[in-house]
Scaffold this active site. Structure first.
Site, PDB file in Angstrom:
ATOM      1  N   CYS A   1       3.223  10.112   4.588  1.00  0.00           N
ATOM      2  CA  CYS A   1       2.771   9.084   3.649  1.00  0.00           C
ATOM      3  C   CYS A   1       4.026   8.363   3.213  1.00  0.00           C
ATOM      4  O   CYS A   1       5.038   9.014   2.899  1.00  0.00           O
ATOM      5  CB  CYS A   1       2.044   9.708   2.463  1.00  0.00           C
ATOM      6  SG  CYS A   1       1.641   8.526   1.169  1.00  0.00           S
ATOM      7  N   THR A   2       3.988   7.057   3.183  1.00  0.00           N
ATOM      8  CA  THR A   2       5.222   6.301   2.965  1.00  0.00           C
ATOM      9  C   THR A   2       5.798   6.477   1.565  1.00  0.00           C
ATOM     10  O   THR A   2       6.943   6.108   1.330  1.00  0.00           O
ATOM     11  CB  THR A   2       5.001   4.807   3.267  1.00  0.00           C
ATOM     12  OG1 THR A   2       3.845   4.330   2.567  1.00  0.00           O
ATOM     13  CG2 THR A   2       4.813   4.589   4.758  1.00  0.00           C
ATOM     14  N   GLU A   3       5.024   7.063   0.634  1.00  0.00           N
ATOM     15  CA  GLU A   3       5.555   7.334  -0.701  1.00  0.00           C
ATOM     16  C   GLU A   3       6.233   8.696  -0.816  1.00  0.00           C
ATOM     17  O   GLU A   3       7.005   8.920  -1.766  1.00  0.00           O
ATOM     18  CB  GLU A   3       4.450   7.265  -1.766  1.00  0.00           C
ATOM     19  CG  GLU A   3       3.993   5.877  -2.129  1.00  0.00           C
ATOM     20  CD  GLU A   3       2.980   5.315  -1.160  1.00  0.00           C
ATOM     21  OE1 GLU A   3       2.746   4.099  -1.180  1.00  0.00           O
ATOM     22  OE2 GLU A   3       2.423   6.098  -0.366  1.00  0.00           O
TER      23      GLU A   3
ATOM     24  N   GLN B   1     -11.039   3.039   0.233  1.00  0.00           N
ATOM     25  CA  GLN B   1     -10.702   4.291   0.914  1.00  0.00           C
ATOM     26  C   GLN B   1     -11.557   5.436   0.390  1.00  0.00           C
ATOM     27  O   GLN B   1     -12.138   6.208   1.165  1.00  0.00           O
ATOM     28  CB  GLN B   1      -9.220   4.618   0.731  1.00  0.00           C
ATOM     29  CG  GLN B   1      -8.269   3.761   1.541  1.00  0.00           C
ATOM     30  CD  GLN B   1      -6.817   4.065   1.237  1.00  0.00           C
ATOM     31  OE1 GLN B   1      -6.501   4.685   0.226  1.00  0.00           O
ATOM     32  NE2 GLN B   1      -5.922   3.631   2.105  1.00  0.00           N
TER      33      GLN B   1
ATOM     34  N   THR C   1       2.087   1.612   5.982  1.00  0.00           N
ATOM     35  CA  THR C   1       1.432   2.766   5.381  1.00  0.00           C
ATOM     36  C   THR C   1       0.869   3.601   6.514  1.00  0.00           C
ATOM     37  O   THR C   1       0.504   3.057   7.564  1.00  0.00           O
ATOM     38  CB  THR C   1       0.303   2.337   4.427  1.00  0.00           C
ATOM     39  OG1 THR C   1      -0.453   3.487   4.018  1.00  0.00           O
ATOM     40  CG2 THR C   1      -0.646   1.359   5.083  1.00  0.00           C
ATOM     41  N   ASN C   2       0.801   4.906   6.315  1.00  0.00           N
ATOM     42  CA  ASN C   2       0.236   5.772   7.350  1.00  0.00           C
ATOM     43  C   ASN C   2      -1.291   5.713   7.378  1.00  0.00           C
ATOM     44  O   ASN C   2      -1.901   5.546   8.434  1.00  0.00           O
ATOM     45  CB  ASN C   2       0.676   7.226   7.125  1.00  0.00           C
ATOM     46  CG  ASN C   2       2.143   7.454   7.432  1.00  0.00           C
ATOM     47  OD1 ASN C   2       2.532   7.755   8.545  1.00  0.00           O
ATOM     48  ND2 ASN C   2       2.978   7.306   6.411  1.00  0.00           N
ATOM     49  N   THR C   3      -1.915   5.832   6.203  1.00  0.00           N
ATOM     50  CA  THR C   3      -3.362   5.986   6.130  1.00  0.00           C
ATOM     51  C   THR C   3      -4.120   4.831   6.765  1.00  0.00           C
ATOM     52  O   THR C   3      -5.109   5.035   7.482  1.00  0.00           O
ATOM     53  CB  THR C   3      -3.815   6.163   4.669  1.00  0.00           C
ATOM     54  OG1 THR C   3      -3.225   7.360   4.148  1.00  0.00           O
ATOM     55  CG2 THR C   3      -5.324   6.264   4.561  1.00  0.00           C
TER      56      THR C   3
ATOM     57  N   MET D   1       0.835  -1.222   0.000  1.00  0.00           N
ATOM     58  CA  MET D   1       0.000   0.000   0.000  1.00  0.00           C
ATOM     59  C   MET D   1       0.866   1.267   0.000  1.00  0.00           C
ATOM     60  O   MET D   1       0.882   2.007   0.962  1.00  0.00           O
ATOM     61  CB  MET D   1      -0.916  -0.011   1.231  1.00  0.00           C
ATOM     62  CG  MET D   1      -1.820  -1.227   1.296  1.00  0.00           C
ATOM     63  SD  MET D   1      -2.654  -1.411   2.887  1.00  0.00           S
ATOM     64  CE  MET D   1      -1.323  -2.012   3.946  1.00  0.00           C
TER      65      MET D   1
END
Length: 230
Positions: A196-198, A52, A83-85, A10
């Site tokens: 956000c991990t991206e 989401q 993932t943060n979300t 994710m």
């Protein structure tokens, strides 16, 4: 050495960063041919993203619980949601599992407080920037958290889903992010969380004078420490 459980995918681009950084951290700590002991369950992000944006967090909680139970059954000693979300459903995952969850917001708050940061900007998905599951968790630790204005929130959110999660890294988008960081600094932010991990794929510390806190790197460091703890 404890086995690190991960729910990933994710996106898979950010999960790749987790895998690489965890192995590098363990190698640095133990030397030689050592690498991290990891049990990874990777989900289909297209399914996650659709739910989401439908707001179907109950279905998402079920997916995360199922993935977490699979990780637990594999013999992992503790769990990361990479993932943060999706930490929006962390409480449901924690309730369903017997192994502990290492929460990304807690690891981030610990690092900020350790560094003496009190007022911090937050970039991430719209869910992370606007909803209480993440921002509120930081504020409970005594941090003052700033997020962009509405137009900036939309810009940051759309670049994550339409570019970064697809592996597209664009210089123009980096400049738009840096403009949001500058605006947060002008409002008094002492640092900015790349929540956000991206985002760390697009913006690094060498692009910016304001201290940046990459949650992927922070989460990895906390997980490596836990893996090596007696």
């Amino acid at each position: 050495m404890k086995t690190i459980g991960i729910i990933g995918g994710m996106s898979w681009e950010s999960s790749l960063s987790y895998y690489q950084q965890l192995n590098l951290a363990i190698k640095q700590a133990k030397g030689g041919l050592h690498s991290a002991k990891i049990h990874l369950v990777s989900v289909d992000f297209a399914e996650i993203e659709a739910l989401q944006h439908q707001g179907n967090w109950a279905a998402l909680a079920n997916k995360m619980v199922d993935a977490g139970l699979s990780v637990q059954a594999s013999g992992a000693d503790f769990l990361l949601i990479a993932t943060n979300t999706m930490h929006k459903v962390a409480a449901e995952v924690e309730q369903a599992l017997q192994i502990p969850l290492l929460h990304i917001a807690d690891a981030t708050a610990n690092k900020l407080l350790e560094d003496g940061i009190k007022k911090v900007g937050l970039l991430g998905t719209r869910f992370t920037m606007e909803q209480d599951f993440y921002k509120g968790r930081l504020e409970q630790r005594g941090l003052e958290v700033l997020v962009p204005q509405e137009k900036g929130i939309e810009t940051v959110h759309q670049i994550i889903y339409q570019e970064l999660c697809l592996g597209n890294i664009n210089a123009d988008s980096r400049e738009r992010y840096l403009a949001e960081i500058a605006e947060l600094a002008a409002r008094g932010a002492e640092a900015v969380i790349l929540g956000c991990t991206e985002i760390g794929l697009l913006v690094q510390q060498n692009h910016c004078d304001l201290p940046l806190y990459d949650t992927t790197a922070i989460h990895v460091a906390a997980a490596a420490a836990e893996s090596l703890a007696k």
